[in-house]
Write a protein that holds these residues in place. Structure first.
Motif, short mmCIF file in Angstrom:
data_model
loop_
_atom_site.label_atom_id
_atom_site.label_comp_id
_atom_site.label_asym_id
_atom_site.label_seq_id
_atom_site.Cartn_x
_atom_site.Cartn_y
_atom_site.Cartn_z
N THR A 25 0.83 -1.20 0.00
CA THR A 25 0.00 0.00 0.00
C THR A 25 0.86 1.26 0.00
N GLY A 26 0.70 2.12 -1.00
CA GLY A 26 1.41 3.39 -1.11
C GLY A 26 2.82 3.27 -1.64
N SER A 27 3.28 2.05 -1.90
CA SER A 27 4.68 1.87 -2.32
C SER A 27 4.93 2.42 -3.71
N LYS A 28 3.94 2.26 -4.64
CA LYS A 28 4.16 2.72 -6.00
C LYS A 28 4.37 4.23 -6.04
N ASN A 29 3.52 4.94 -5.28
CA ASN A 29 3.67 6.39 -5.21
C ASN A 29 4.98 6.78 -4.51
#
Length: 451
Positions: free
Chosen positions: A99-103
């Motif tokens: 969660t949120g890693s791509k951003n």
């Protein structure tokens, strides 16, 4: 700009503050280094464990990141995971993000080292990468919590240091005031003493503590006692010298006046007056020379060397027999003592003159040299008028003469025995007087044996 004088109290407080400052800085540096190493080591270990946990969840075609996040102590806002699945013969390459890693991976990052990086807007992270046959794991673990813990520890150290410094300054002020108060009181007492011109000076107060100041005050009082005694001796010396000098001067002035008024009319008084003026001027000369000798002896320093007393006294007696033949010498051979040869000669000759002066004409004088009880002794006996017991301790004082001598025609300055006592002290010797049998006195010089 005038600087304030450095007092002991100020010096103690300044030294304490310097010590606290150095200790605080060293503590902060040491604590920062140790805590940083431990926390960063723990963070790296945590990152490694996360990678291992991800590997264990990779039992299917895709990793079970949800299961890992559910069992992990780290939250999605502090830990970011990226897993790149390697392609196989049956599957293509895939990339999974927590969660949120791509951003997160799209943010600007500055690598501080291979394991640490700074991400703009996110903070400091520990980075760990692990490659297996199936996938490549990327883990970013936030160090914000670690830095907050480290900051909390440093703030706690600063607060404790500030508190201890404040309390320490209060205690050091009280302690330094207690330590320096005896010195301050002693200085005030000395200042008050210096403003007084009266003698003798009163003793200084001796504090009960500390021991060093107590010893200092005691030594000051010993010094004051010596100075008071010296001042009294000097005052007495000036008084006695003035009296002794006034007597011949008054007589000389009287005969000069007699000659001026009656010398021309009465020639018979001329010869008598000249004879008296000659004797009084000679007495005055002897007195001045004795005074100068006493003054020089007070500053005289001698070197004690082995002296063969037997040979020295034998030679002195032989020379003295030309003036006074009636001298009996009893001398033990080889008697050697530590002394200054010149001053020892002066003592022996002065005692021989004294013995001759106070003995009847042609009376026998005795000189005895021997060694007893680690001492070399020189005894000079006369058959004179003797010295009463209550005056034996006073005859070595300046200008002191026994009553019988004062009332007689015996000439003298009253300084001969005082000079002998001075020279004896310089030679670390003692001079005493005892009764002679059946008549007269015996003066004894006791010197330390050589070797």
């Amino acid at each position: 700009m005038k600087t304030k004088p450095t007092t002991n109290r100020r010096l103690i407080v300044r030294t304490y503050l310097q010590t606290i400052l150095i200790t605080t800085v060293l503590s902060l540096l040491l604590t920062t280094g140790v805590m940083s190493a431990l926390l960063f080591s723990n963070s790296t270990t945590s990152a490694n464990k996360m990678v291992q946990s991800l590997e264990k969840t990779f039992v299917h075609v895709t990793p079970n990141t949800d299961a890992w996040q559910a069992s992990s102590q780290q939250g999605a806002s502090t830990t970011y995971v990226k897993i790149r699945i390697l392609p196989t013969t049956s599957t293509s390459a895939q990339t999974f993000y927590s969660t949120g890693s791509k951003n997160f991976t799209q943010q600007t990052a500055h690598h501080l080292s291979s394991n640490f990086l700074w991400v703009k807007g996110k903070g400091l992270f520990v980075y760990r990468q692990q490659a297996t046959t199936k996938a490549v794991y990327h883990v970013w673990l936030s160090l914000d919590e670690t830095l907050r813990e480290l900051g909390t520890v440093l703030i706690a150290i600063l607060l404790v240091s500030l508190l201890s410094t404040s309390l320490g300054i209060i205690l050091i002020n009280l302690l330094s005031r207690r330590i320096t108060k005896p010195l301050t009181d002693l200085t005030a007492a000395v200042t008050a003493q210096t403003k007084q011109s009266t003698a003798p000076q009163a003793p200084l107060p001796i504090p009960e503590s500390p021991v060093e100041v107590q010893q200092l005050a005691t030594q000051f009082n010993h010094l004051l006692d010596q100075l008071n005694a010296q001042m009294l001796r000097e005052q007495q010396f000036v008084s006695d010298a003035s009296h002794e000098l006034r007597t011949p001067l008054t007589a000389i002035r009287g005969y000069v006046s007699l000659l001026q008024h009656h010398g021309k009319d009465h020639p018979e008084v001329f010869d008598e007056s000249l004879q008296f003026l000659d004797s009084e001027s000679l007495r005055l000369q002897e007195l001045v020379e004795s005074l100068l000798r006493v003054t020089r002896n007070e500053r005289l320093q001698v070197t004690l060397k082995p002296v063969t007393i037997s040979e020295l006294v034998t030679q002195l007696v032989q020379d003295y027999q030309e003036q006074v033949p009636s001298i009996q010498l009893t001398c033990q051979a080889g008697v050697t003592a530590n002394a200054d040869e010149n001053s020892l000669k002066q003592m022996v000759l002065a005692l021989l003159d004294n013995a001759r002066k106070y003995s009847p004409e042609a009376a026998l004088l005795t000189v005895n040299v021997k060694a007893t009880d680690q001492q070399a002794t020189i005894q000079i006996g006369d058959q004179g008028i003797g010295i009463p017991d209550d005056q034996k301790a006073k005859i070595f004082d300046r200008f002191y003469r026994v009553d019988a001598a004062r009332s007689s025609k015996i000439s003298g300055t009253g300084l001969g025995l005082a000079i002998v006592s001075q020279l004896a002290a310089l030679n670390q010797a003692t001079v005493t007087v005892t009764d002679n049998v059946p008549q007269g006195s015996v003066f004894t010089i006791a010197l330390p044996m050589a070797g």
